[in-house]
Design an enzyme around this catalytic site. Sequence first.
Site, PDB file in Angstrom:
ATOM      1  N   THR A   1       0.870  -1.187   0.000  1.00 50.81           N
ATOM      2  CA  THR A   1       0.000   0.000   0.000  1.00 50.81           C
ATOM      3  C   THR A   1       0.902   1.231   0.000  1.00 50.81           C
ATOM      4  O   THR A   1       2.129   1.112   0.033  1.00 50.81           O
ATOM      5  CB  THR A   1      -0.896   0.029   1.259  1.00 50.81           C
ATOM      6  N   CYS A   2       0.264   2.415  -0.006  1.00 49.47           N
ATOM      7  CA  CYS A   2       1.084   3.633  -0.058  1.00 49.47           C
ATOM      8  C   CYS A   2       1.920   3.787   1.217  1.00 49.47           C
ATOM      9  O   CYS A   2       2.910   4.500   1.223  1.00 49.47           O
ATOM     10  CB  CYS A   2       0.196   4.842  -0.278  1.00 49.47           C
ATOM     11  N   ASN A   3       1.514   3.112   2.263  1.00 46.20           N
ATOM     12  CA  ASN A   3       2.208   3.318   3.536  1.00 46.20           C
ATOM     13  C   ASN A   3       2.989   2.119   4.034  1.00 46.20           C
ATOM     14  O   ASN A   3       3.672   2.213   5.053  1.00 46.20           O
ATOM     15  CB  ASN A   3       1.176   3.689   4.610  1.00 46.20           C
TER      16      ASN A   3
ATOM     17  N   GLN B   1      -7.601  -3.213   1.386  1.00 48.34           N
ATOM     18  CA  GLN B   1      -6.299  -3.382   0.736  1.00 48.34           C
ATOM     19  C   GLN B   1      -5.716  -4.765   1.029  1.00 48.34           C
ATOM     20  O   GLN B   1      -5.138  -5.408   0.152  1.00 48.34           O
ATOM     21  CB  GLN B   1      -5.345  -2.273   1.198  1.00 48.34           C
TER      22      GLN B   1
ATOM     23  N   GLY C   1     -17.684  30.159  -1.349  1.00 50.12           N
ATOM     24  CA  GLY C   1     -16.217  30.157  -1.300  1.00 50.12           C
ATOM     25  C   GLY C   1     -15.712  28.843  -1.854  1.00 50.12           C
ATOM     26  O   GLY C   1     -16.419  27.827  -1.823  1.00 50.12           O
TER      27      GLY C   1
ATOM     28  N   SER D   1      -2.283   1.328  11.364  1.00 44.93           N
ATOM     29  CA  SER D   1      -2.334   2.367  10.327  1.00 44.93           C
ATOM     30  C   SER D   1      -1.872   3.702  10.888  1.00 44.93           C
ATOM     31  O   SER D   1      -1.965   3.944  12.094  1.00 44.93           O
ATOM     32  CB  SER D   1      -3.767   2.528   9.812  1.00 44.93           C
TER      33      SER D   1
END
Lengths: 350, 287
Positions: free
Chosen positions: A54-56, A125, A194, A114
Site C-alpha cells: 500500500t502507499c504506507n 487493501q 467560497g 495504520s
Amino acid sequence: MSSGHHELLVVTVNHETVPMKERERYSLDEIQVEALYKALHDNSIIEESLILNTCNRFELYFKTNEARNGRSVVYETLSSFYGIPLVELEAHAKTRGGQDAIKHLIEVSAGLRSQITGEAEIFGQVKNAYSKCQQLGGAGALINRMVQKGFQAAKLIRHSTPIGQGQINISNVAVDLSLKIFGSLDRVSALVIGTGEISEKTAKALRSRGTHNFGIASHSLERAESVAQEWGGTPHAVGELDSYLNGYDILISSTNVEEPLLTKPLLERLHPARKNRPLFLVDLGLPRNVESACQDLDNVYLYNLDDLAKIAQDNLSDRQATIHTSEKIASQKSDAIWQMLEKRGLVSSQ
Amino acid sequence: MSLFGLADREWIFLATVVFTVTTILGSYSTLKLHRKAGRPYTLSLVSFGWILQTIGLYERGLQYGGCPLANRFELVQFLVWSAIALYIFVGPAFRVSLLGMFTSGFASILSILSLGFDSWDSPSREPIFGLSPWIEMHAALALFSYGVFGILALTSSMYLLQSRSLKQKKMGGLFPYMPSIFELTHINLRLLVLGFCILSSSLAIGSVYWTQDIESVNTLKLGATIAVWLAYGVLLFLRNRETLSYKQYSWACIIIFTIALFSLDAVDSSSTPVAGAASISISSTHL
C-alpha cells in the site's frame, strides 16, 4: 526477537519503521508485484507468500521450509529485487515470526497499525492483496488459513471496539453531522460559499453520500459560474444570499469577509418560510462567515472549523484509547489461530 | 387462580424484570461498551417480557371474563402492554435506533411503580363493562392510544436529546447511536396521527353508549377524556400548520402524555361496576 525458529515470517517496511522518504522506495506497481511473486516462487525454500503493498507499507508474509535460512534468503531476494543494499534493507525492515506474524496481520487488517488509527481502507487493501496472492499462486494451506481466520479476528475487533468509530477528518465529520440531522442526504441541497480546499472536500464528501443538488456562491457570479461548471451545481452571487438560502439545507461557507455573511436577524427573517426544515451551517471561514448567534435559532445547527476539528480530534483520541483492548483481542485470536495451525501441522511449534 | 403455577402478578413481576434487564443491558452496551445492542437481541428480550406480561394480564382477564382494566395497576399494565406491542409489531418499520431500549425503560419504570404501590391494585374485582363488548373495546382502544402516545413521548425525548447534543456539540453518550432528528420528527408525526385516530375511534364508540345513558359516565372522566383528546387534536393541527417548532412540539408531546397519565386516575375513579353485571369473587394474589 529471533525469527530463526519459525516457519511463518513477515517482513514489514512501514511508517513505524522508516520515514516516508525511504518508504517510497518500496512502493510497487501491479507488474512489479507480479515480478516479485515470481522471484519468490523461483526460490525453492519459499513455499507460500503474500505481498501487501500500500502507499504506507510493504509487507511480505511467507512460509519457508528452511527455518534457519528462510529469513536471509528472503532479505537477499528483496535486496536484489529493489536494488537496495542488504544492510540498508535490514535497517528499514522489521521481521516478526510465528504467532507474532499472525498478530501483526490481524492488527494491520483491523487498522491498529495504520498511520490514521482505525482507518477502514486497509482492510480492503489486505483483501485485495490476498486475492492477488491467490491469483498468482502465492497462497497455500497456511496463508489461506491464516488470512481467513485473521480477517475474522480483524472484523471482530472492528465490530466489538470503537476503533473505527467517529470520523477523523473535518470534511467527513461535517458529513456525519449532516447524516445525524437529515438521516439520508439524497434529498438534501447544499450551498457552498467560497471555493477553499476544505469546502471542496466537504462538497465532494457530501456528493459521495448522495447529495445531488448543489449551489455554488461566490462574490462574483462569473467566478461562481466557472466553479459550478467544474464541480457541478447552480451558480449564485453571494450578494443575493437571502433570495436563495431557503432553497438549501446545508451551507458550507469559507469565503473571505470582514463582516459575517449570515446574521441572526437575516436568518430570523428567512426562518418562518423554512417551516421547521433544519439548517446545517458549516462555517469554515476565518474570520467567521456566520454570526455565532444564529445557533440560538431552533432547527439551526452551526459548526465552525474549531468545532469540527475538536470532534475529529476527540474521535481520534477515542480510537487510540481502545488500541490496548484491540491488541489484547488480536493477541488472543493469534494465539488461537497459531494453535489451530499447529494442530493441522501447517507450522512447527515455536 | 394461577397459570403454570404462577399468579398474575408474578407473571407481571417476571415481565418487569425482563424489561429492566433489557434496559440495563442496552444502556451498558451503548454507554460503556460503545456499541449498540443489536435490534434482534433487544426485540427478542422485549418480546419475551411482553409474552410474560400477556400471560399475566390474560390470567387476570380470565377472572373478569374480559379486559383487565378495573384499577390503576391494570390500567398502567395495559398501557405498558400496548406500548410494547406497538414497539414489537410496528417499531421495526420505524427503524429507530435505541427505541427498544427506551421502550423497555419506559415499561420498567411504569411497571415497577404499579407493582410497588399495593393500593394501585385495589381489590375491586368486579366486571366493569357489564355485558357489552363494545364498551370493553372502547376502553381497550383508549388505553392502546395511550400506549401510542407513550411511545410518542419517548421519541419526542429522543428528538430533544439529539437536538440538544447537536446544538451543544456533545457527541458522546447516546448521540452516535440515535437516529437523525429528521427521522424522529417524521416518526413523531406518524405516531401522533395514529394515536389520535385510535383515541378518536375509542371515543366515538364510547359516545354511542354515553348518549344512551348520560348518567353512566361521571363528569370528571368525561372532562379528562375530552381534554386529552382535544390536547392531542390541537397539537396535531398545530403540527400540520408548522406553527410550533419541533422543540416545542416535542415538549408538548411529553407534557400532554404526563397529564394524560394522571388523567387515568379520573378514569379509574369512575370505574364502578355496571348495574346488573355478575359479581365475581376473586382471591387477590399479591407478591
